[in-house]
Design a protein around this motif. Structure first.
Motif, mmCIF file in Angstrom:
data_model
loop_
_atom_site.group_PDB
_atom_site.id
_atom_site.type_symbol
_atom_site.label_atom_id
_atom_site.label_comp_id
_atom_site.label_asym_id
_atom_site.label_seq_id
_atom_site.Cartn_x
_atom_site.Cartn_y
_atom_site.Cartn_z
ATOM 1 N N LEU A 188 0.827 -1.205 0.000
ATOM 2 C CA LEU A 188 0.000 0.000 0.000
ATOM 3 C C LEU A 188 0.862 1.256 0.000
ATOM 4 O O LEU A 188 0.506 2.265 -0.631
ATOM 5 C CB LEU A 188 -0.922 -0.004 1.218
ATOM 6 C CG LEU A 188 -2.030 -1.060 1.238
ATOM 7 C CD1 LEU A 188 -2.850 -0.936 2.514
ATOM 8 C CD2 LEU A 188 -2.926 -0.921 0.021
ATOM 9 N N ALA A 189 1.989 1.206 0.706
ATOM 10 C CA ALA A 189 2.891 2.363 0.700
ATOM 11 C C ALA A 189 3.420 2.625 -0.707
ATOM 12 O O ALA A 189 3.452 3.775 -1.171
ATOM 13 C CB ALA A 189 4.045 2.128 1.675
ATOM 14 N N LEU A 190 3.824 1.563 -1.407
ATOM 15 C CA LEU A 190 4.297 1.736 -2.781
ATOM 16 C C LEU A 190 3.169 2.196 -3.698
ATOM 17 O O LEU A 190 3.384 3.013 -4.607
ATOM 18 C CB LEU A 190 4.892 0.429 -3.301
ATOM 19 C CG LEU A 190 6.227 -0.013 -2.696
ATOM 20 C CD1 LEU A 190 6.692 -1.308 -3.345
ATOM 21 C CD2 LEU A 190 7.285 1.069 -2.863
ATOM 22 N N PRO A 235 10.053 2.337 4.684
ATOM 23 C CA PRO A 235 8.698 1.806 4.468
ATOM 24 C C PRO A 235 8.670 0.420 3.841
ATOM 25 O O PRO A 235 7.630 -0.233 3.861
ATOM 26 C CB PRO A 235 8.063 2.842 3.532
ATOM 27 C CG PRO A 235 9.210 3.522 2.866
ATOM 28 C CD PRO A 235 10.317 3.541 3.869
ATOM 29 N N GLY A 236 9.790 -0.048 3.308
ATOM 30 C CA GLY A 236 9.803 -1.370 2.700
ATOM 31 C C GLY A 236 10.325 -2.466 3.594
ATOM 32 O O GLY A 236 10.452 -3.617 3.151
ATOM 33 N N TYR A 237 10.612 -2.164 4.865
ATOM 34 C CA TYR A 237 11.193 -3.182 5.742
ATOM 35 C C TYR A 237 10.250 -4.359 5.962
ATOM 36 O O TYR A 237 10.693 -5.499 6.128
ATOM 37 C CB TYR A 237 11.582 -2.566 7.085
ATOM 38 C CG TYR A 237 12.184 -3.563 8.040
ATOM 39 C CD1 TYR A 237 13.449 -4.086 7.807
ATOM 40 C CD2 TYR A 237 11.484 -4.016 9.156
ATOM 41 C CE1 TYR A 237 14.008 -5.023 8.669
ATOM 42 C CE2 TYR A 237 12.032 -4.944 10.019
ATOM 43 C CZ TYR A 237 13.291 -5.444 9.767
ATOM 44 O OH TYR A 237 13.840 -6.380 10.609
ATOM 45 N N ILE A 257 6.601 -2.726 13.809
ATOM 46 C CA ILE A 257 7.153 -1.403 13.497
ATOM 47 C C ILE A 257 7.185 -1.188 11.991
ATOM 48 O O ILE A 257 6.815 -0.118 11.489
ATOM 49 C CB ILE A 257 8.559 -1.259 14.102
ATOM 50 C CG1 ILE A 257 8.478 -1.241 15.628
ATOM 51 C CG2 ILE A 257 9.238 0.013 13.593
ATOM 52 C CD1 ILE A 257 9.830 -1.229 16.312
ATOM 53 N N GLY A 258 7.616 -2.214 11.251
ATOM 54 C CA GLY A 258 7.657 -2.093 9.799
ATOM 55 C C GLY A 258 6.282 -1.861 9.201
ATOM 56 O O GLY A 258 6.117 -1.036 8.290
ATOM 57 N N ILE A 259 5.273 -2.570 9.713
ATOM 58 C CA ILE A 259 3.910 -2.380 9.218
ATOM 59 C C ILE A 259 3.414 -0.972 9.548
ATOM 60 O O ILE A 259 2.809 -0.293 8.706
ATOM 61 C CB ILE A 259 2.976 -3.443 9.821
ATOM 62 C CG1 ILE A 259 3.320 -4.825 9.262
ATOM 63 C CG2 ILE A 259 1.517 -3.113 9.536
ATOM 64 C CD1 ILE A 259 2.537 -5.951 9.903
ATOM 65 N N ALA A 266 1.852 5.195 3.573
ATOM 66 C CA ALA A 266 0.712 5.064 2.659
ATOM 67 C C ALA A 266 -0.260 6.227 2.838
ATOM 68 O O ALA A 266 -0.729 6.824 1.858
ATOM 69 C CB ALA A 266 0.008 3.729 2.897
ATOM 70 N N VAL A 267 -0.565 6.553 4.087
ATOM 71 C CA VAL A 267 -1.489 7.657 4.355
ATOM 72 C C VAL A 267 -0.886 8.987 3.916
ATOM 73 O O VAL A 267 -1.549 9.817 3.272
ATOM 74 C CB VAL A 267 -1.850 7.691 5.854
ATOM 75 C CG1 VAL A 267 -2.658 8.937 6.184
ATOM 76 C CG2 VAL A 267 -2.634 6.441 6.236
#
Length: 452
Positions: A188-190, A235-237, A257-259, A266-267
């Motif tokens: 979602l971040a990507l 953000p990709g961890y 933490i990574g999530i 993403a937000v």
């Protein structure tokens, strides 16, 4: 005589709702041959890959759980997950979210869309939701297809975890499903970064490639010996942190933490894309939103967000250095060896022995006495010692370790031959893979005291 004519109001078209706009955008997106091809590939190719590779004599042992693809169906979905986090998901988000707004710029259809919908806000919501739906559909296809292919080709068997303990088929299925759910956060971040690039860069090809470029940059950063706090703040961890689910107890700290970091990104990226989109001047046909505003309204806030993430994660975790320390390595190797020794004992039909009876310990060094025993590298050497009931002499085995910066390591047996020096063991049923010859494991980067 005066005639009175009644004037009937001409009905005007009401505003298109978000739900209706979402259905329109979803149908429009699915109708593209490129998206249809992606759906077809994601729902078919993983099953064929897992079924084919699991029948080969040479397995992808350099991938997590790759060495167990011949033994259980649950190794296949995890191998596909590792590949997807590295290559497939960044490309999928680029092709879907990265083109959501740029396609309208290329086709010059913004004016028609605005006349029909009459609300940039609803257009943005509809396109974002349609992109999210397609991406979730693609991720579900990768997970389901690889699982079905493994179950058909290999069968529902136990899976060896990343600390050597044996997972029942039910436990393995639950952890595999949870791992796929966890990678939705960095995906979602990507996707949000893709939306931002599509809005900010317009018809420029860089908008389409932005998620893939960001993902590649994060992968390169993860390969470097950076501090663990910086690693967790990327953000990709979470694309790699899911592996902590396959230890006992599960390494939930880094994963959560990574999530969390991924969801914040993403937000934030979605909010930036929304802000740029609703402020765009659609009356100027030559303006596609690209330019200095893309830099100041898109890139710079993300750079600031990265700095804030590092600033928050560092004091919150109290983590310093690489997180790879001698005591952690020794405890991890000893624990994994004890679990796998029991598995080998069962293969050879020897009397069962518990981990407590084995009392396995490991003495590990890195690069000789002149180098501090910490950090990643392929120069770790461990000597494992264990005891058997009613046997006075202790057993010893040597392992060469290749530890990666993210805490994963491969232990390569270096003798004695009857324990870990050969890749096969002779069992009453015939030759079988030796679980002690090579094994994968995962270190807890945040834990100050190693977990047993």
């Amino acid at each position: 005589m005066t005639a009175t004519v009644a004037v009937t109001d001409v009905p005007t078209a009401g505003r298109v709702s978000v739900a209706r706009g979402y259905r329109f955008e979803l149908v429009k997106m699915i109708s593209q041959w490129r998206v249809r091809l992606l759906v077809l590939v994601c729902w078919i190719a993983p099953a064929l890959f897992v079924a084919a590779v699991s029948q080969q004599g040479s397995l992808p042992v350099d991938t997590l759980f790759g060495r167990w693809m011949h033994a259980t169906a649950w190794a296949g979905p995890v191998v596909v997950l590792g590949f997807s986090g590295t290559w497939a998901l960044p490309l999928l988000t680029s092709l879907v979210a990265g083109d959501a707004f740029a396609s309208e710029d290329r086709l010059g259809t913004w004016r028609h869309l605005l006349v029909a919908v009459r609300s940039p806000r609803r257009i943005f919501a509809a396109k974002a939701l349609a992109s999210l739906t397609v991406i979730v559909l693609l991720v579900a296809g990768l997970a389901i297809s690889s699982t079905v292919g493994g179950l058909i080709a290999i069968g529902n068997h136990p899976l060896i975890g990343l600390d050597g303990h044996l997972l029942t088929p039910a436990d393995a299925a639950g952890k595999v499903l949870l791992a796929w759910v966890c990678v939705l956060a960095p995906t979602l971040a990507l996707a949000a970064i893709g939306l931002l690039g599509s809005v900010a860069l317009g018809r420029s090809p860089m908008g389409l490639l932005l998620p893939a470029i960001v993902a590649l940059t994060m992968q390169l950063a993860q390969m470097l010996p950076i501090p663990v706090a910086v690693r967790l703040a990327l953000p990709g961890y979470a694309f790699t942190a899911w592996s902590g689910l396959f230890t006992s107890p599960a390494q939930l700290g880094p994963l959560l933490i990574g999530i969390g970091v991924s969801l914040v990104w993403a937000v934030a990226a979605t909010a930036l894309a929304y802000r740029l989109f609703v402020r765009r001047d659609f009356t100027n046909l030559t303006d596609d939103g690209a330019g200095r505003r893309a830099l100041t309204g898109g890139l710079l806030p993300l750079v600031v967000l990265l700095g804030v993430s590092i600033g928050v994660v560092t004091p919150a975790t109290g983590a310093t250095g690489s997180g790879i320390e001698q005591e952690k390595v020794q405890q991890s190797v000893a624990t994994a060896f004890a679990h796998l020794y029991r598995l080998q004992t069962k293969q050879l039909n020897r009397p069962d022995v518990t981990e407590a009876q084995l009392k396995a310990t490991a003495a590990c060094t890195k690069g000789g006495d002149q180098v501090a025993a910490q950090g990643a590298g392929n120069d770790w050497r461990c000597v494992v010692t264990w005891h058997l009931p009613d046997v006075e002499a202790a057993g010893t085995a040597v392992y060469q370790l290749d530890v990666t910066p993210d805490g994963r390591y491969v232990a390569d047996g270096d003798g004695p031959k009857e324990v870990n020096g050969f890749f096969l063991v002779r069992t009453p049923q015939g030759d079988a893979p030796n679980p002690l010859w090579q094994f994968d494991a995962k270190l807890e980067l945040l834990s100050a005291t190693p977990k047993e």
